[in-house]
Design an enzyme around this catalytic site. Structure first.
Site, PDB file in Angstrom:
ATOM      1  N   LYS A 160       0.856  -1.256  -0.147  1.00 10.65           N
ATOM      2  CA  LYS A 160      -0.162   0.039   0.040  1.00 10.65           C
ATOM      3  C   LYS A 160       0.836   1.263   0.070  1.00 10.65           C
ATOM      4  O   LYS A 160       1.950   1.082   0.517  1.00 10.65           O
ATOM      5  CB  LYS A 160      -1.041  -0.062   1.212  1.00 10.65           C
ATOM      6  N   ASP A 220      -1.847  -1.594  10.788  1.00  8.49           N
ATOM      7  CA  ASP A 220      -2.013  -1.575   9.657  1.00  8.49           C
ATOM      8  C   ASP A 220      -2.747  -3.032   9.014  1.00  8.49           C
ATOM      9  O   ASP A 220      -3.429  -2.845   7.877  1.00  8.49           O
ATOM     10  CB  ASP A 220      -0.720  -1.509   8.633  1.00  8.49           C
ATOM     11  N   GLY A 239       3.716  -1.687   4.154  1.00 11.41           N
ATOM     12  CA  GLY A 239       2.714  -2.515   4.821  1.00 11.41           C
ATOM     13  C   GLY A 239       2.906  -3.612   4.576  1.00 11.41           C
ATOM     14  O   GLY A 239       2.200  -4.784   4.520  1.00 11.41           O
ATOM     15  N   SER A 297       2.340  -6.486   7.205  1.00 14.98           N
ATOM     16  CA  SER A 297       0.754  -6.181   7.509  1.00 14.98           C
ATOM     17  C   SER A 297      -0.175  -6.989   6.663  1.00 14.98           C
ATOM     18  O   SER A 297      -1.039  -7.754   7.096  1.00 14.98           O
ATOM     19  CB  SER A 297       0.433  -4.746   7.856  1.00 14.98           C
ATOM     20  N   GLY A 346       7.672   1.392   4.760  1.00 15.68           N
ATOM     21  CA  GLY A 346       6.344   1.943   4.639  1.00 15.68           C
ATOM     22  C   GLY A 346       5.287   1.579   3.734  1.00 15.68           C
ATOM     23  O   GLY A 346       4.363   2.227   3.621  1.00 15.68           O
TER      24      GLY A 346
END
Length: 267
Positions: free
Chosen positions: A8, A132, A96, A99, A94
């Site tokens: 993302k 996240d 994701g 996650s 950063g």
């Protein structure tokens, strides 16, 4: 059964205050990107977890895929599985990736064993694994708030836009990034409204609060963002707490970028 956990990007990211539980409140819009890991889960006689591609932690019990299995196993007493993860999305970027792997593990286990867990319940499980993680259960563009676990669908469409993601291999610890936030943001225009404006305004109105510290500590990140704009991006930003920088283009740019990780059209 195989799935493709995707990355993302953050369209704007504001830290709006410190919470009583020690976390911070944020506001952002998460947008899914078709830059993916590969995850396979099959029923087996004994549990195993293997990885290839980008290196992950040596302790498998620290991996979010394994934690996701253990979380559902506590309730559903799952049979053993063999899990295989091909890691393409860099950690600490950063984007994701971890996650997403966790959320897709929950979804795959639900499908493999026909657990009939609803999307709402899967989202609740995902929130137990990380802030996240819930986003990647429905996996649609979303306005994200709270500590990052609360979300609402947002009407923003950049399908067909060309994205270039650059990661210079700088690992940005999330805790360090939050610790160095100097002031908290107050939004005059709600996040969903910001991204629904004509994207020609994004360069002036959308910001990532983590950039100030990151660009001071690692000037190369600021240089990458500036080069993306010089190359014709209509919007460029750091994603999450870093250190990846992405640029959005109306057409495929004819420029080679250093440290390129992935580029392609948004679906």
């Amino acid at each position: 059964m195989i799935a493709f956990p995707n990355a993302k990007i953050n369209l704007g990211l504001y830290v709006t205050g410190k919470r009583d539980d020690g976390f911070h409140n944020i506001e952002s819009v998460f947008y899914p990107v078709p830059f993916c890991d590969v995850l396979e889960i099959i029923e087996s006689n004994e549990f195993s977890f293997q990885t290839s591609g980008i290196s992950v932690t040596d302790n498998i019990n620290d991996n979010l895929c394994v934690k996701a299995y253990q979380l559902l196993n506590d309730t559903y007493d799952l049979p053993p599985v063999s899990m295989y993860l091909l890691k393409n999305i860099p950690a600490g970027a950063g984007l994701g990736g971890g996650s997403s792997d966790a959320a897709f593990t929950l979804k795959l286990l639900n499908d493999v064993f026909k657990l009939n867990i609803t999307v709402g319940q899967l989202t609740e499980y995902a929130a137990m694994l990380g802030s996240d993680c819930p986003f990647f259960v429905p996996d649609y563009p979303a306005y994200v708030f709270g500590r990052g676990e609360l979300m609402e669908a947002v009407n923003v469409n950049i399908t067909g836009v060309y994205i270039v993601i650059i990661c210079p291999g700088i690992h940005m610890a999330t805790a360090e990034a939050y610790h160095n936030i100097q002031t908290y943001s107050t939004l005059n225009i709600p996040m969903p409204h910001q991204v629904q404006r004509d994207r020609s305004y994004w360069k002036e109105t959308l910001h990532n609060d983590f950039e100030n510290y990151a660009f001071t500590q690692y000037p190369v990140l600021k240089e990458i963002k500036e080069k993306l704009y010089q190359s014709g991006a209509f919007f460029a930003s750091m994603s999450g707490s870093g250190s990846s920088i992405y640029g959005l283009f109306e057409n495929k740019p004819n420029v080679d970028f250093p440290f390129k990780v992935w580029q392609g059209e948004l679906l």
